[in-house]
Design an enzyme around this catalytic site. Structure first.
Site, PDB file in Angstrom:
ATOM      1  CG  HIS A  14      -0.301   0.250   2.530  1.00  0.00           C
ATOM      2  ND1 HIS A  14      -1.014   0.457   3.689  1.00  0.00           N
ATOM      3  CD2 HIS A  14       1.001   0.309   2.913  1.00  0.00           C
ATOM      4  CE1 HIS A  14      -0.199   0.645   4.700  1.00  0.00           C
ATOM      5  NE2 HIS A  14       1.022   0.552   4.265  1.00  0.00           N
ATOM      6  CB  CYS A  33       3.358   6.091   4.415  1.00  0.00           C
ATOM      7  SG  CYS A  33       3.987   5.205   5.843  1.00  0.00           S
ATOM      8  CG  HIS A  39       5.479   0.581   2.381  1.00  0.00           C
ATOM      9  ND1 HIS A  39       4.951   1.830   2.123  1.00  0.00           N
ATOM     10  CD2 HIS A  39       4.919   0.178   3.546  1.00  0.00           C
ATOM     11  CE1 HIS A  39       4.131   2.175   3.108  1.00  0.00           C
ATOM     12  NE2 HIS A  39       4.082   1.192   3.981  1.00  0.00           N
ATOM     13  CG  HIS A  41       2.729  -3.199   6.180  1.00  0.00           C
ATOM     14  ND1 HIS A  41       3.691  -2.824   7.087  1.00  0.00           N
ATOM     15  CD2 HIS A  41       2.350  -2.063   5.550  1.00  0.00           C
ATOM     16  CE1 HIS A  41       3.877  -1.517   7.012  1.00  0.00           C
ATOM     17  NE2 HIS A  41       3.078  -1.028   6.077  1.00  0.00           N
ATOM     18  CG  ASP A  79      -2.221 -13.449   0.669  1.00  0.00           C
ATOM     19  OD1 ASP A  79      -1.394 -12.754   1.306  1.00  0.00           O
ATOM     20  OD2 ASP A  79      -1.999 -14.634   0.347  1.00  0.00           O
ATOM     21  CG  HIS A  80       0.858 -12.593  -2.219  1.00  0.00           C
ATOM     22  ND1 HIS A  80       0.495 -13.264  -1.066  1.00  0.00           N
ATOM     23  CD2 HIS A  80       2.193 -12.734  -2.317  1.00  0.00           C
ATOM     24  CE1 HIS A  80       1.567 -13.791  -0.520  1.00  0.00           C
ATOM     25  NE2 HIS A  80       2.622 -13.485  -1.255  1.00  0.00           N
ATOM     26  CD  GLU A 124       0.695  -0.550   8.613  1.00  0.00           C
ATOM     27  OE1 GLU A 124      -0.337  -0.131   8.056  1.00  0.00           O
ATOM     28  OE2 GLU A 124       1.647   0.185   8.937  1.00  0.00           O
TER      29      GLU A 124
END
Ligand SMILES: [Zn+2]
Length: 136
Positions: A14, A33, A39, A41, A79-80, A124
């Protein structure tokens, strides 16, 4: 009444950006950010349901159904993925931990048979999490 919690994990990218602000304002508020390449998490989500224990099964909720709903409504979609670019609710909302908790609540609400959704907690980082109880 008893509370039951199931965890799931997903990995996603994100960045933080508000389209109505100038690039300078985004940099000032969001700092690193705001890098538009994003980047990643490793998120953990905890879904807590509330209900009465069924005397026949000893369960509050069918655990397989709860797992399946979380897999279908959250993990399979997040996811991913790059949350800003690939998940509809974050085309407009900044994908912060807070907003992810709200979005997961909205995805799960009314979809867990036989139990009341009580809390969605999203980590996170191990030392950073947000709780949402459904109040706006
Ligand atoms: Zn981040």
């Amino acid at each position: 009444m008893i509370l039951l919690t199931r965890k799931a994990e997903f990995s996603a990218s994100h960045y933080y950006w508000n389209d109505t602000w100038t690039p300078q304002a985004n940099q000032r508020v969001f700092g690193k950010c705001a890098n538009r390449n994003g980047h990643g998490h490793n998120y953990t989500v905890e879904v807590t349901v509330a209900g009465e224990v069924d005397p026949a099964t000893g369960f509050v909720v069918d655990l397989k159904q709860l797992k399946d709903v979380m897999e279908r409504e959250v993990v399979a979609i997040y996811d991913h993925r790059h949350l800003n670019l690939e998940v509809p609710e974050f085309k407009t909302a900044v994908p912060t931990t807070e907003n992810i908790a709200v979005a997961i609540w909205q995805r799960l609400q009314g979809k867990i048979p036989g139990a009341h959704l009580h809390r969605v907690r999203v980590y996170e980082l191990p030392d950073l999490f947000a709780d949402f109880y459904g109040e706006v």
